[in-house]
Design a protein around this motif. Structure first.
Motif, short mmCIF file in Angstrom:
data_model
loop_
_atom_site.label_atom_id
_atom_site.label_comp_id
_atom_site.label_asym_id
_atom_site.label_seq_id
_atom_site.Cartn_x
_atom_site.Cartn_y
_atom_site.Cartn_z
N LEU A 1 39.50 34.13 44.99
CA LEU A 1 39.77 33.35 46.20
C LEU A 1 39.42 34.16 47.44
N ASP A 2 39.70 35.45 47.40
CA ASP A 2 39.32 36.38 48.46
C ASP A 2 39.28 37.76 47.83
N GLN A 3 39.30 38.82 48.65
CA GLN A 3 39.17 40.16 48.11
C GLN A 3 40.39 40.63 47.33
N SER A 4 41.50 39.96 47.48
CA SER A 4 42.73 40.41 46.82
C SER A 4 43.37 39.38 45.91
N SER A 5 42.84 38.16 45.83
CA SER A 5 43.46 37.10 45.03
C SER A 5 42.43 36.42 44.15
N ALA A 6 42.87 35.96 42.99
CA ALA A 6 41.96 35.27 42.08
C ALA A 6 42.75 34.47 41.06
N LYS B 1 47.45 40.53 45.78
CA LYS B 1 48.04 41.76 46.31
C LYS B 1 48.83 41.39 47.55
N MET B 2 50.07 41.82 47.60
CA MET B 2 50.96 41.47 48.71
C MET B 2 51.84 42.66 49.06
N ALA B 3 51.80 43.06 50.33
CA ALA B 3 52.60 44.19 50.80
C ALA B 3 52.38 45.44 49.95
N GLY B 4 51.13 45.67 49.55
CA GLY B 4 50.80 46.85 48.76
C GLY B 4 51.14 46.75 47.30
N LYS B 5 51.59 45.59 46.86
CA LYS B 5 51.97 45.39 45.46
C LYS B 5 50.99 44.45 44.78
N ASP B 6 50.68 44.75 43.52
CA ASP B 6 49.87 43.86 42.69
C ASP B 6 50.80 42.89 41.99
N ILE B 7 50.59 41.60 42.23
CA ILE B 7 51.47 40.57 41.68
C ILE B 7 50.63 39.59 40.87
N SER B 8 51.12 39.24 39.70
CA SER B 8 50.40 38.27 38.87
C SER B 8 51.38 37.42 38.08
N GLN C 1 53.18 48.65 41.59
CA GLN C 1 53.18 49.35 42.87
C GLN C 1 52.59 50.75 42.67
N ALA C 2 51.61 51.10 43.51
CA ALA C 2 51.04 52.45 43.46
C ALA C 2 52.06 53.46 43.95
#
Length: 444
Positions: A214-219, A251-258, A285-286
């Motif tokens: 959808l964009d660089q951080s979502s799919a 990716k939201m607030a530096g977190k990878d969410i799926s 979270q990194a």
């Protein structure tokens, strides 16, 4: 290279030792110490650990001098300390952009750490240099691996078909003894299908995936996996599996969410046996230096077609930590779960689950990849089994070794060996199993 003790040694150090010729070239800078030359000499003598130890001891005093940074970076790279090598090599490349040895080592470190975007930039820069035919081939192979990785994350279909053949020591998870003791019935003879038997087999499977960024951080992503296994032994049950997944990642607030939905039915001897379906939510979270922590929650249902008493709801919580180690990726997981029967009359099938798993994966070079996985699971059932008059307790352990070789651009040769040991206080559920197979996978 003048000395090649073994193919394994060559693979481990081929990048560092292949750069030694460049290290012997005259320096473009005056140096305040002979330490870089001493490190170089140790590397040329293949005293890799000593070279890195010497470099580390002098890092605080000489860090920032190009000769030292280059020697330190290559010594760190040779000892699988790419996370330390990167900073020194970046400084050299910034000061000496035409220094092939530094850029080559930096590109290799980025690659081993999984930073393919940065590695691609450096390898593309190298491809424009006047390199030897051997170096050009190595650079091209790395770029091909990076391209394949990027394809898996770009819009469109990513598919694979695989055929494997192997040997399974116990495909039915049968017990070793012909007779078992049942308190209410005495000694009972088991059907042959319930006893351990060995069989060769083949498995044909396919994986079809589609990614819609959808964009660089979502799919959005979806996949469909299908497989069918046939065994040579007439009593070993053939099986067919399907694994359908539909999910979303962001990716939201530096977190990878799926989050994803899954459906995994199983057929034995062409008859429906189990429907397994549910939803999975995960957040990562990194942390620290290129490490990550995360949690995964699974809410699922197991529906057995002809064994309603086994059907139950399933809840899993998986806490994991992932970090780079020895130029590979290490992952540790702690698992907590429970399975509950809806019918209280068969509540002896409800159980509490506690487990742990560990895996280590490493890309040895552009062609070879391996992964080692260890799993342990302890299951304690909640009620006494009506037939055995005991509360069932199982301890399950599994060791798996996977090996892959990139034969051609779209072809992988694969192999796996695994050992399973399920220890139970109820003899009917106590079994051991080992499995080994070889395969070929075509990716398109």
């Amino acid at each position: 290279m003048d000395c090649q003790p073994s193919p394994q040694f060559e693979r481990k150090y081929q990048l560092a030792l292949g750069l030694m010729f460049f290290l012997l070239l005259p320096s473009a800078f005056a140096t305040s110490s002979t330490i870089p030359q001493e490190i170089t000499a140790l590397l040329n003598q293949q005293k890799i650990e000593q070279a890195f130890s010497l470099a580390a001891e002098n890092q605080a005093n000489l860090e920032g001098e190009p000769d030292f940074d280059l020697a330190f970076g290559i010594a760190a790279k040779a000892t699988n300390n790419c996370n330390l090598a990167v900073y020194a090599l970046e400084r050299v490349v910034q000061i000496l952009p035409q220094k092939v040895v530094a850029r080559y080592a930096l590109a290799g470190c980025y690659f081993e750490l999984g930073n393919f975007a940065a590695a691609q930039i450096e390898f593309n820069q190298l491809a424009q240099q006047n390199l030897s035919a051997e170096m050009q081939s190595i650079v091209a192979q790395h770029l091909n691996v990076i391209e394949r990785s990027q394809e898996r994350n770009t819009a469109g279909w990513h598919n694979a078909i695989e055929l494997v053949v192997g040997q399974d020591s116990n495909p039915n998870n049968g017990v070793e003894n012909e007779f078992i003791d049942v308190p209410l019935l005495g000694q009972v003879k088991l059907f042959e299908q319930s006893q351990a038997l060995s069989s060769s087999f083949y498995d044909l499977n396919g994986q079809f995936s589609y990614i819609a960024p959808l964009d660089q951080s979502s799919a959005w992503f979806s996949s469909l996996g299908v497989s069918h296994s046939e065994y040579s032994h007439e009593l070993a049950q053939s099986r067919s599996n399907l694994n359908a997944v539909l999910g979303y990642t962001t990716k939201m607030a530096g977190k990878d969410i799926s989050a994803r939905l899954f459906y995994r039915p199983l057929w034995l001897e062409q008859e429906s046996f189990l429907d397994y379906y549910g939803v999975v939510a995960e957040v990562g979270q990194a942390v620290l230096n290129q490490s990550a922590v995360g949690a995964e929650l699974t809410l699922a249902r197991l529906d057995y077609s002809n064994l309603d008493e086994l059907s139950r709801n399933q809840h899993w919580l998986n806490l994991w930590f992932e970090t780079p180690v020895f130029s590979g990726v290490s992952r540790l997981s702690i698992k907590l779960g429970n399975e509950q029967s809806q019918d209280k009359a068969v509540d002896f099938n409800s159980r509490r689950l506690l487990g742990a798993s560990y895996s280590f994966a490493q890309q040895l070079d552009v062609s070879w990849y391996y992964k080692i996985s260890v799993d342990y699971l302890q299951a304690e059932h909640e009620q006494t089994h009506p037939l055995f008059l005991l509360t069932r307790e199982d301890k399950y352990a599994q060791l798996v070794f996977d090996l892959q070789y990139q034969w051609q651009k779209d072809w992988l040769l694969t192999a796996q060996a695994s050992v399973v040991n399920n220890r139970s206080n109820l003899s009917l559920y106590d079994y051991k199993r080992s499995n080994v197979w070889l395969g070929a996978r075509y990716q398109f």
